[in-house]
Write a protein that holds these residues in place. Structure first.
Motif, mmCIF file in Angstrom:
data_model
loop_
_atom_site.group_PDB
_atom_site.id
_atom_site.type_symbol
_atom_site.label_atom_id
_atom_site.label_comp_id
_atom_site.label_asym_id
_atom_site.label_seq_id
_atom_site.Cartn_x
_atom_site.Cartn_y
_atom_site.Cartn_z
ATOM 1 N N MET A 45 0.847 -1.174 0.000
ATOM 2 C CA MET A 45 0.000 0.000 0.000
ATOM 3 C C MET A 45 0.889 1.233 0.000
ATOM 4 O O MET A 45 1.892 1.275 0.691
ATOM 5 C CB MET A 45 -0.909 -0.032 1.226
ATOM 6 N N ILE A 46 0.495 2.224 -0.760
ATOM 7 C CA ILE A 46 1.237 3.480 -0.836
ATOM 8 C C ILE A 46 0.809 4.384 0.310
ATOM 9 O O ILE A 46 -0.383 4.535 0.584
ATOM 10 C CB ILE A 46 0.977 4.175 -2.188
ATOM 11 N N ASP A 47 1.786 5.003 0.967
ATOM 12 C CA ASP A 47 1.503 5.943 2.045
ATOM 13 C C ASP A 47 1.327 7.334 1.457
ATOM 14 O O ASP A 47 2.300 7.944 1.017
ATOM 15 C CB ASP A 47 2.650 5.931 3.053
ATOM 16 N N PRO A 48 0.090 7.853 1.433
ATOM 17 C CA PRO A 48 -0.124 9.175 0.835
ATOM 18 C C PRO A 48 0.624 10.283 1.562
ATOM 19 O O PRO A 48 0.935 11.307 0.982
ATOM 20 C CB PRO A 48 -1.636 9.386 0.907
ATOM 21 N N ASP A 49 0.916 10.078 2.838
ATOM 22 C CA ASP A 49 1.641 11.096 3.593
ATOM 23 C C ASP A 49 3.109 11.176 3.182
ATOM 24 O O ASP A 49 3.809 12.121 3.548
ATOM 25 C CB ASP A 49 1.532 10.831 5.094
ATOM 26 N N ALA A 50 3.580 10.201 2.423
ATOM 27 C CA ALA A 50 4.970 10.199 1.973
ATOM 28 C C ALA A 50 5.192 11.182 0.828
ATOM 29 O O ALA A 50 6.319 11.563 0.549
ATOM 30 C CB ALA A 50 5.378 8.801 1.537
ATOM 31 N N PHE A 51 4.114 11.607 0.165
ATOM 32 C CA PHE A 51 4.228 12.544 -0.946
ATOM 33 C C PHE A 51 4.296 13.969 -0.427
ATOM 34 O O PHE A 51 3.498 14.378 0.405
ATOM 35 C CB PHE A 51 3.040 12.403 -1.902
ATOM 36 N N GLN A 52 5.240 14.706 -0.943
ATOM 37 C CA GLN A 52 5.383 16.111 -0.586
ATOM 38 C C GLN A 52 5.178 16.959 -1.839
ATOM 39 O O GLN A 52 5.749 16.656 -2.888
ATOM 40 C CB GLN A 52 6.777 16.377 -0.013
ATOM 41 N N PRO A 53 4.388 18.033 -1.720
ATOM 42 C CA PRO A 53 4.185 18.881 -2.892
ATOM 43 C C PRO A 53 5.487 19.557 -3.311
ATOM 44 O O PRO A 53 6.340 19.861 -2.489
ATOM 45 C CB PRO A 53 3.165 19.917 -2.430
ATOM 46 N N SER A 54 5.593 19.787 -4.583
ATOM 47 C CA SER A 54 6.751 20.475 -5.147
ATOM 48 C C SER A 54 6.614 21.974 -4.913
ATOM 49 O O SER A 54 5.515 22.485 -4.683
ATOM 50 C CB SER A 54 6.815 20.182 -6.651
ATOM 51 N N ASP A 55 7.716 22.674 -4.999
ATOM 52 C CA ASP A 55 7.672 24.136 -4.948
ATOM 53 C C ASP A 55 7.090 24.709 -6.229
ATOM 54 O O ASP A 55 6.686 25.860 -6.281
ATOM 55 C CB ASP A 55 9.081 24.711 -4.734
ATOM 56 N N ASP A 56 7.037 23.882 -7.265
ATOM 57 C CA ASP A 56 6.515 24.295 -8.564
ATOM 58 C C ASP A 56 5.051 23.865 -8.662
ATOM 59 O O ASP A 56 4.746 22.672 -8.739
ATOM 60 C CB ASP A 56 7.333 23.640 -9.678
ATOM 61 N N PRO A 57 4.109 24.820 -8.643
ATOM 62 C CA PRO A 57 2.686 24.463 -8.713
ATOM 63 C C PRO A 57 2.339 23.628 -9.939
ATOM 64 O O PRO A 57 1.493 22.725 -9.856
ATOM 65 C CB PRO A 57 1.968 25.814 -8.755
ATOM 66 N N ALA A 58 2.968 23.888 -11.069
ATOM 67 C CA ALA A 58 2.668 23.118 -12.284
ATOM 68 C C ALA A 58 3.018 21.652 -12.081
ATOM 69 O O ALA A 58 2.268 20.759 -12.501
ATOM 70 C CB ALA A 58 3.424 23.691 -13.481
ATOM 71 N N GLU A 59 4.132 21.383 -11.434
ATOM 72 C CA GLU A 59 4.540 19.998 -11.176
ATOM 73 C C GLU A 59 3.579 19.318 -10.204
ATOM 74 O O GLU A 59 3.175 18.175 -10.419
ATOM 75 C CB GLU A 59 5.958 19.981 -10.607
#
Length: 72
Positions: free
Chosen positions: A1-15
């Motif tokens: 299972m993927i941990d959604p909390d492991a994802f961090q938003p990029s400083d680039d909104p487009a990314e």
């Protein structure tokens, strides 16, 4: 299972927005595959809807094309 909390938003909104789009498409594909498998195992729309956390009518409206063979 993927941990959604492991994802961090990029400083680039487009990314970050591109990531959101990719995740939505992945989620839709996984949902359709899981519902098709459930239907193949004889699950009712009520049981599928309960597993998805939606009403039976909402699940059927969004995914009934899996039964008719008109997959998107």
């Amino acid at each position: 299972m993927i941990d959604p909390d492991a994802f961090q938003p990029s400083d680039d909104p487009a990314e970050t927005l591109a990531t959101v789009v990719a995740l939505r498409r992945l989620a839709d594909r996984l949902e359709r595959q899981a519902v098709a498998a459930a239907l193949g195992k004889g699950w009712s729309w009520a049981r599928i809807a309960q597993a998805l956390g939606v009403t039976k009518q909402a699940a059927h409206k969004r995914l009934s094309d899996l039964v008719t063979g008109n997959e998107r």
